[in-house]
Design an enzyme around this catalytic site. Structure first.
Site, short mmCIF file in Angstrom:
data_model
loop_
_atom_site.label_atom_id
_atom_site.label_comp_id
_atom_site.label_asym_id
_atom_site.label_seq_id
_atom_site.Cartn_x
_atom_site.Cartn_y
_atom_site.Cartn_z
N ASP A 32 0.86 -1.19 0.00
CA ASP A 32 0.00 0.00 0.00
C ASP A 32 0.89 1.24 0.00
O ASP A 32 1.89 1.31 0.71
CB ASP A 32 -0.90 -0.01 1.26
CG ASP A 32 -2.04 0.99 1.16
OD1 ASP A 32 -3.20 0.57 1.14
OD2 ASP A 32 -1.76 2.22 1.13
N ILE A 33 0.51 2.21 -0.83
CA ILE A 33 1.33 3.42 -0.99
C ILE A 33 1.30 4.31 0.26
O ILE A 33 2.21 5.13 0.48
CB ILE A 33 0.87 4.19 -2.25
CG1 ILE A 33 1.98 5.08 -2.79
CG2 ILE A 33 -0.39 4.98 -2.01
CD1 ILE A 33 1.69 5.60 -4.20
N ASN A 88 -12.99 -3.46 2.51
CA ASN A 88 -14.03 -2.43 2.55
C ASN A 88 -14.91 -2.49 1.31
O ASN A 88 -14.41 -2.58 0.19
CB ASN A 88 -13.37 -1.04 2.62
CG ASN A 88 -12.51 -0.86 3.86
OD1 ASN A 88 -12.83 -1.40 4.91
ND2 ASN A 88 -11.43 -0.11 3.75
N GLN A 95 -14.35 2.35 1.64
CA GLN A 95 -13.76 2.01 0.34
C GLN A 95 -13.51 3.29 -0.45
O GLN A 95 -14.42 4.10 -0.66
CB GLN A 95 -14.69 1.09 -0.45
CG GLN A 95 -14.05 0.60 -1.75
CD GLN A 95 -14.90 -0.41 -2.52
OE1 GLN A 95 -16.09 -0.60 -2.22
NE2 GLN A 95 -14.30 -1.05 -3.50
N HIS A 101 -10.38 -5.29 -3.23
CA HIS A 101 -9.04 -5.59 -2.69
C HIS A 101 -9.18 -6.00 -1.23
O HIS A 101 -10.15 -5.64 -0.57
CB HIS A 101 -8.09 -4.39 -2.84
CG HIS A 101 -8.65 -3.12 -2.28
ND1 HIS A 101 -9.56 -2.34 -2.97
CD2 HIS A 101 -8.45 -2.50 -1.10
CE1 HIS A 101 -9.87 -1.29 -2.24
NE2 HIS A 101 -9.24 -1.37 -1.09
N HIS A 103 -6.98 -5.74 2.30
CA HIS A 103 -5.82 -5.20 3.00
C HIS A 103 -5.21 -6.30 3.88
O HIS A 103 -5.93 -7.00 4.59
CB HIS A 103 -6.23 -4.07 3.94
CG HIS A 103 -6.76 -2.85 3.26
ND1 HIS A 103 -5.99 -1.74 3.01
CD2 HIS A 103 -8.00 -2.57 2.77
CE1 HIS A 103 -6.74 -0.82 2.41
NE2 HIS A 103 -7.96 -1.28 2.25
#
Ligand code: AMP
Ligand code: ZN
Length: 139
Positions: A32-33, A88, A95, A101, A103
């Site tokens: 994750d960025i 989410n 979301q 996706h 996490h």
């Protein structure tokens, strides 16, 4: 199906660079960025589905198998103490990217990740009514 204006379609299919932890024919797992903790990963299918409810059953099953496969490696390398899987669906649920996706959030004792909720009471009357309504509505 790939959606042209979807950032996760682009990441999962290699059209935007990412730190890739795992890849197979159907999925990419990337960092994750804006990680909530060190090692925060995202399991992203290569084919577009807005959310869990739009995802086909086979891909949904594979996603959990990938979580089971990749999480122990993250935990081993980082020496973290636990792992949250968070998924989410919908803006109200947090979301922000409308491509399914999961996490993978590594947890460390006394970290500052906030996945908590208030505890409320469950009334017998409401629960009994709800249970029967749900049973009628599961498809
Ligand atoms: P959600 O709020 O469940 O939709 O999660 C979306 C996640 O995607 C957030 O945690 C973002 O930090 C992450 N994110 C957004 N853009 C990128 C990107 N280009 N590469 C990696 N992660 C991203
Ligand atoms: Zn997409």
């Amino acid at each position: 199906m790939i959606k042209d204006d979807c950032i996760f379609c682009k990441i999962a299919n290699g059209n935007i660079p990412s730190y890739c932890l795992y890849e197979d024919n159907y999925f990419k797992v990337v960092l994750d960025i804006e990680p909530s903790s060190k090692g925060h990963g995202l399991i992203i299918p290569k084919s577009h589905a807005d959310n869990l409810f739009m995802l086909d059953e086979e891909t949904a099953s594979r996603a959990l198998i990938i979580a089971k496969k990749v999480s122990p490696a993250i935990m081993e390398v980082l020496g973290c103490d636990g792992m949250n899987l968070l998924q989410n669906n919908g803006e109200a649920a947090g979301q922000t990217i409308n491509h399914f996706h999961i996490h993978l959030i590594p947890r460390y004792k006394n970290d500052s990740v906030g996945i908590k909720w208030n505890k409320n009471s469950l009334s017998k009357e409401w629960a009994e009514k709800f249970v029967s309504e749900i049973k009628e509505n599961i498809k």
